[in-house]
Design a protein around this motif. Structure first.
Motif, short mmCIF file in Angstrom:
data_model
loop_
_atom_site.label_atom_id
_atom_site.label_comp_id
_atom_site.label_asym_id
_atom_site.label_seq_id
_atom_site.Cartn_x
_atom_site.Cartn_y
_atom_site.Cartn_z
N TYR A 13 -77.78 55.41 -20.09
CA TYR A 13 -78.43 54.69 -18.99
C TYR A 13 -77.40 53.95 -18.15
CZ TYR A 13 -82.92 55.55 -21.32
OH TYR A 13 -84.03 56.13 -21.90
N ALA A 14 -76.40 53.35 -18.79
CA ALA A 14 -75.35 52.63 -18.05
C ALA A 14 -74.56 53.60 -17.18
CB ALA A 14 -74.43 51.89 -19.02
N ILE A 15 -74.28 54.77 -17.68
CA ILE A 15 -73.56 55.78 -16.89
C ILE A 15 -74.44 56.25 -15.73
CG2 ILE A 15 -72.59 58.12 -16.92
CD1 ILE A 15 -71.76 57.53 -19.86
N ALA A 16 -75.71 56.48 -16.01
CA ALA A 16 -76.63 56.97 -14.97
C ALA A 16 -76.76 55.99 -13.81
CB ALA A 16 -78.01 57.24 -15.58
N GLY A 17 -76.58 54.72 -14.08
CA GLY A 17 -76.74 53.70 -13.05
C GLY A 17 -75.52 53.50 -12.17
N HIS A 18 -74.47 54.26 -12.38
CA HIS A 18 -73.23 54.11 -11.62
C HIS A 18 -72.70 55.47 -11.20
CE1 HIS A 18 -73.50 50.33 -13.86
NE2 HIS A 18 -72.82 49.82 -12.85
N ASP A 28 -68.67 46.57 -19.42
CA ASP A 28 -69.20 45.37 -18.75
C ASP A 28 -70.71 45.43 -18.62
OD1 ASP A 28 -66.63 44.36 -18.46
OD2 ASP A 28 -66.45 44.95 -16.33
N GLU A 29 -71.23 46.58 -18.24
CA GLU A 29 -72.68 46.75 -18.09
C GLU A 29 -73.39 46.51 -19.42
OE1 GLU A 29 -76.11 47.27 -16.05
OE2 GLU A 29 -74.13 47.37 -15.13
N LEU A 30 -72.86 47.07 -20.49
CA LEU A 30 -73.47 46.90 -21.81
C LEU A 30 -73.35 45.47 -22.31
CD1 LEU A 30 -72.28 50.25 -23.40
CD2 LEU A 30 -74.63 49.66 -22.74
N GLU A 31 -72.22 44.82 -22.03
CA GLU A 31 -72.06 43.43 -22.43
C GLU A 31 -73.05 42.53 -21.71
OE1 GLU A 31 -67.42 43.29 -23.89
OE2 GLU A 31 -67.87 42.71 -21.82
N ASN A 32 -73.32 42.82 -20.45
CA ASN A 32 -74.35 42.05 -19.72
C ASN A 32 -75.72 42.26 -20.34
OD1 ASN A 32 -72.63 40.89 -17.83
ND2 ASN A 32 -72.83 42.62 -16.42
N TYR A 33 -76.03 43.49 -20.72
CA TYR A 33 -77.32 43.79 -21.31
C TYR A 33 -77.47 43.18 -22.71
CZ TYR A 33 -81.21 46.36 -23.26
OH TYR A 33 -82.40 46.68 -23.88
N TYR A 34 -76.48 43.40 -23.55
CA TYR A 34 -76.54 42.93 -24.93
C TYR A 34 -76.19 41.45 -25.08
CZ TYR A 34 -77.03 47.67 -26.82
OH TYR A 34 -77.48 48.92 -27.14
#
Length: 96
Positions: A13-18, A28-34
């Motif tokens: 999902y993080a890859i799909a969003g960029h 960075d995206e995963l750290e924001n989410y988690y």
């Protein structure tokens, strides 16, 4: 997609969003989410697994940086997962 861990799905999902993010952008995206630090020793082996499964394509930005994008199969399976989730989560959102 049924054999992926939740973390691996979140990576997709993080890859799909960029647009072809590099590893640190995904991190960075995963750290924001988690809301916690994601160690490279966790992220990169999972990215390699997704590449091996044919869901993600790994490209090269420069000698030290790779980019990642969903393959056609990765997009198809991510969309199928979203549709499956929507039949359950969508009802919760409508009822709220």
């Amino acid at each position: 997609m049924h054999d992926l861990t939740g973390f691996q799905r979140d990576v997709l999902y993080a890859i799909a969003g960029h647009d072809e993010p590099h590893g640190l952008a995904i991190k960075d995206e995963l750290e924001n989410y988690y809301e916690t630090e994601i160690l490279a020793g966790r992220l990169y082996p999972n990215l390699d697994t997704l590449v091996d499964k044919g869901l993600v394509e790994k490209g090269t930005v420069d000698r030290r940086t790779n980019s990642y994008s969903l393959t056609r199969r990765g997009r198809r399976e991510t969309e199928a997962r979203r549709e499956w989730e929507q039949q359950y989560v969508g009802e919760l959102l409508v009822d709220s």
